[in-house]
Design a protein around this motif. Structure first.
Motif, short mmCIF file in Angstrom:
data_model
loop_
_atom_site.label_atom_id
_atom_site.label_comp_id
_atom_site.label_asym_id
_atom_site.label_seq_id
_atom_site.Cartn_x
_atom_site.Cartn_y
_atom_site.Cartn_z
N LEU A 1 0.75 -1.34 0.04
CA LEU A 1 0.16 -0.06 -0.17
C LEU A 1 1.00 1.04 0.12
O LEU A 1 0.64 2.05 -0.69
N GLY A 2 1.98 1.25 0.80
CA GLY A 2 2.83 2.51 1.04
C GLY A 2 3.54 2.85 -0.32
O GLY A 2 3.64 3.92 -0.68
N VAL A 3 4.01 1.62 -0.98
CA VAL A 3 4.78 1.99 -2.24
C VAL A 3 3.91 2.21 -3.33
O VAL A 3 4.58 2.75 -4.21
N THR A 4 2.84 1.84 -3.46
CA THR A 4 1.99 2.23 -4.53
C THR A 4 1.12 3.43 -4.50
O THR A 4 0.69 3.87 -5.67
N TRP A 5 0.77 3.90 -3.37
CA TRP A 5 -0.17 4.98 -3.40
C TRP A 5 0.25 6.32 -4.03
O TRP A 5 -0.40 6.78 -4.89
N PRO A 6 1.59 6.59 -4.18
CA PRO A 6 1.76 7.98 -4.81
C PRO A 6 1.55 7.69 -6.29
O PRO A 6 1.13 8.70 -7.04
N SER A 7 2.06 6.61 -6.99
CA SER A 7 1.74 6.37 -8.29
C SER A 7 0.41 5.91 -8.57
O SER A 7 -0.29 6.36 -9.69
N LEU A 8 -0.31 5.41 -7.81
CA LEU A 8 -1.76 5.07 -7.85
C LEU A 8 -2.63 6.35 -7.89
O LEU A 8 -3.65 6.56 -8.85
N ARG A 9 -2.28 7.19 -7.16
CA ARG A 9 -3.09 8.61 -7.11
C ARG A 9 -2.68 9.53 -8.29
O ARG A 9 -3.48 9.96 -8.86
N ASN A 10 -1.26 9.38 -8.61
CA ASN A 10 -1.17 9.91 -10.06
C ASN A 10 -1.70 9.50 -11.26
O ASN A 10 -2.01 9.99 -12.15
N ALA A 11 -2.11 8.11 -11.43
CA ALA A 11 -2.40 7.48 -12.51
C ALA A 11 -4.08 7.55 -12.32
O ALA A 11 -4.57 7.79 -13.31
N PHE A 12 -4.56 7.31 -11.13
CA PHE A 12 -6.01 7.11 -11.14
C PHE A 12 -6.64 8.42 -10.87
O PHE A 12 -8.03 8.74 -10.62
N THR A 13 -6.09 9.54 -10.09
CA THR A 13 -6.60 10.61 -9.59
C THR A 13 -6.94 10.52 -8.17
O THR A 13 -7.07 9.20 -7.97
N ASP A 14 -7.04 11.55 -7.46
CA ASP A 14 -7.59 11.24 -5.98
C ASP A 14 -8.98 10.51 -6.04
O ASP A 14 -8.99 9.75 -4.87
N GLN A 15 -9.90 10.69 -7.04
CA GLN A 15 -11.14 10.14 -6.68
C GLN A 15 -10.91 8.75 -7.07
O GLN A 15 -11.62 7.97 -6.40
#
Length: 635
Positions: free
Chosen positions: A536-550
């Motif tokens: 969860l910690g390693v993927t969140w910055p990239s996940l938010r960048n790809a999926f947007t905050d929503q």
């Protein structure tokens, strides 16, 4: 001499190493199990009945025989004088059923009053017991602070290390640095629990891991590159992993039965307290200005501040007694007796609990299973079902998305156009909520139940995640409404997470496994939660960048829905069950429990929405433990 046939313990008595609090005056109602046929060979049935034998090895013995056993134990191991021998004679009788002290001949009125007070005033304990409680609480706070000081510090060190952009490389490096301790926990740290406890004892393991925490926290304050920060944080995992498994064990082995469950629960409560302290440290050091020759003094102080509670633990850990059960595992019986005497008001209480530990260890050592205990987690159906249920709750503790907020709340609030100080203040507010709403779980986890808490809170967590994510669609022209809704969504999530997925996983994992594989089961459980914490910690910055905050928040909202179904189908309730009854619960074939879970949906709709007078379906019967062991073979 032949051993009498064991009898089931009283419904209101939980005698496991990780016992949970029960209402002694109001035992849970009896339940009925759907009878099934017998499966497997005689050898397989004997293995499946192992846990019933471990549940209470003293069941069935007469008081005279128990007195003889207690006296022989004290004399054989040269424990104390005549007064101590008498304590073991009476203690062996009391160990069979502690709440029946009135029926034990030979107790003085003063001794009966002490035993009565143990149940009626359960928090009246010797000061050494309170020292153990303080030690375990501080150890949990160390872990919580280790986890969250990075929340505010990353606002500054990302820029200093040149990884503050939205490039693919930068987002993954930020995630990798933040999650480095949990990678270490998952692949190395948690698996050191068993050898560390064997070599150094419970206190020694806590001391060593807190030394690791203090040194690495200070180390983090001196790094100047992102790769040096990664290495320092990776080594922090050696402080987090073994401590997270050892401290609940230490608390449970030192505590008397009436408060044992509450102490196991306090691990999560004071971890939440440490999380709050981490946010407070971020806010305290926010405005510290750089001095000549030091760049980023504020974030360096934030990262290093987590060393102080670890140093406090290191300074007084050896003022607490070692776990009596650990001494007994090393055949140091007199030292075990000395230790437990400091943790109880009277020698009879100490002798009772020590003799019961001895009988459990003897029963455990007498079991010749013929294969590795790690394999026993998988090959024995009863253990496998406990492992599946434990893995589900540990996995969902991370994939409900809680540590997205714990590690990145300041970044999330900055994205919502909070000022840096406001972002840190909002994060502290979430930490306060997380701590305060974890406190009621000490009561609700044993009244409302583990499974019921999760089935109630998962839908609410999902709604809170959806609400938080969708609040980012509020136009920035409505700044006040936008920031208020984002903060409100995270706070609602904290309110419903803290009494549910916060405390349940560690408590459930500690009690689900049978005694003889519990250390291995807990190592696997903690490794699971730390591995997915890393993911969860390693993927969140990239996940938010790809999926947007929503989209990123909606992703974890969706996992909360998945978690609800997993709990409904595969997680049996363990509230108010003895070890004997837990063996029965986890012996129900998986498909029967899944079908039962699905039938609970129409029952809930009819009873609580349509307000019909319908009776709940009852799945278990507390008698015939041997038969239940036979059922366990049919997975």
């Amino acid at each position: 001499m032949s051993t009498p046939t064991p009898k089931p313990l009283p419904d209101n008595l939980d005698r496991g190493i990780f016992e949970q609090d029960e209402n002694i005056a109001n035992p849970p109602p009896r339940e009925k199990f759907i009878p099934q046929r017998t499966f497997g060979t005689a050898a397989e049935r004997a293995r499946r009945n192992l846990n019933a034998k471990l549940s209470n090895p003293l069941a069935g013995f007469s008081h005279a025989e128990l007195r003889r056993q207690g006296r022989n134990f004290a004399l054989t191991h040269e424990i104390g004088d005549d007064e101590d021998v008498r304590a073991f004679e009476l203690g062996a009788v009391l160990a069979q059923a502690p709440e029946r002290y009135d029926s034990v001949a030979g107790l003085t009125s003063q001794e009966k009053e002490i035993l009565r007070r143990e149940f009626e005033h359960r928090w009246s304990q010797p000061w050494k017991m309170y020292a153990v409680i303080a030690l375990c609480s501080l150890s949990a706070a160390v872990q919580g602070m280790d986890e969250t000081v990075v929340n505010g510090a990353q606002i500054w060190y990302r820029h200093q290390f040149g990884i503050a952009g939205n490039k693919y490389r930068d987002t993954w490096l930020v995630g990798l640095i933040n999650s480095a301790p949990y990678l270490c926990c998952a692949i190395i740290g948690c698996w050191l629990t068993v050898p560390f406890n064997h070599w150094f004892g419970r206190r020694g393991t806590i001391f060593i891991t807190c030394c690791f925490s203090a040194i690495t926290c200070l180390w983090q304050g001196f790094v100047s590159t992102y790769w040096a920060m990664f290495i320092a944080r990776f080594f922090l995992g050696f402080g987090i992993g073994p401590k997270s498994a050892t401290t609940p064990i230490f608390a449970a082995e030192c505590a008397p039965p009436p408060i044992r469950g509450a102490l196991v629960m306090s691990w999560q409560t004071f971890t939440a307290f440490g999380i709050m302290l981490g946010y407070a440290a971020d806010l305290i050091f926010y405005q510290v200005a750089d001095t000549p020759g030091i760049v980023g003094l504020n974030w360096r102080l934030m990262m290093a501040s987590a060393m102080f509670p670890a140093l406090v633990v290191c300074c007084f850990v050896f003022f607490c007694p070692e776990s009596p059960r650990w001494y007994m595992s090393k055949k140091q019986y007199y030292r075990a007796y000395e230790s437990i005497c400091t943790l109880r008001y009277h020698k009879i209480q100490a002798a009772r609990d020590l003799y019961y530990m001895h009988t459990l260890l003897e029963a455990e050592n007498g079991m010749k299973l013929g294969q590795n205990k790690v394999l026993e987690l998988i090959t024995v159906p009863r253990n496998r079902r406990a492992m599946i249920a434990s893995t589900i709750v540990m996995f969902m503790q991370q994939f409900c998305g809680v540590n997205v907020i714990a590690y990145y709340s300041s970044e999330i609030f900055l994205e919502a156009n909070f000022a840096p100080a406001s972002a840190l203040g909002a994060s502290l507010g979430w930490g306060v909520i997380n701590f305060l709403f974890a406190i009621p779980a000490i009561k609700t986890i044993d009244t409302f139940g583990r499974r019921n808490l999760l089935l109630t809170t998962f839908p609410l967590m999902s709604l809170a995640m959806f609400f938080t994510g969708f609040s980012f669609w509020i136009p920035e022209t409505h700044h006040t409404a936008r920031t208020a809704c984002i903060a409100l969504g995270t706070y609602i999530f904290g309110i419903v997470y803290s009494p549910g997925e916060g405390p349940v996983p560690f408590t459930y994992s500690a009690e689900a496994y049978p005694l003889y594989v519990r250390s291995y089961g807990m190592a696997l459980a903690t490794a699971t939660t730390w591995f997915f914490n890393f993911v969860l910690g390693v993927t969140w910055p990239s996940l938010r960048n790809a999926f947007t905050d929503q989209g990123a928040f909606a992703w974890y909202a969706g996992w909360c829905i998945v978690g609800w179904w997993l709990v409904l189908l595969f997680m049996p309730e363990t509230k108010g069950k003895t070890l004997e009854e837990l063996d029965q619960v986890f012996s129900v074939p998986t498909r029967f429990h899944a079908e039962y879970g699905l039938r609970q949906i129409p029952y809930f709709l009819k009873r609580y929405l349509l307000r019909r007078d319908v009776k709940p379906e009852i799945l278990y019967e507390k008698e015939d433990v041997v038969g239940m062991g036979d059922v366990g073979h049919n997975a």
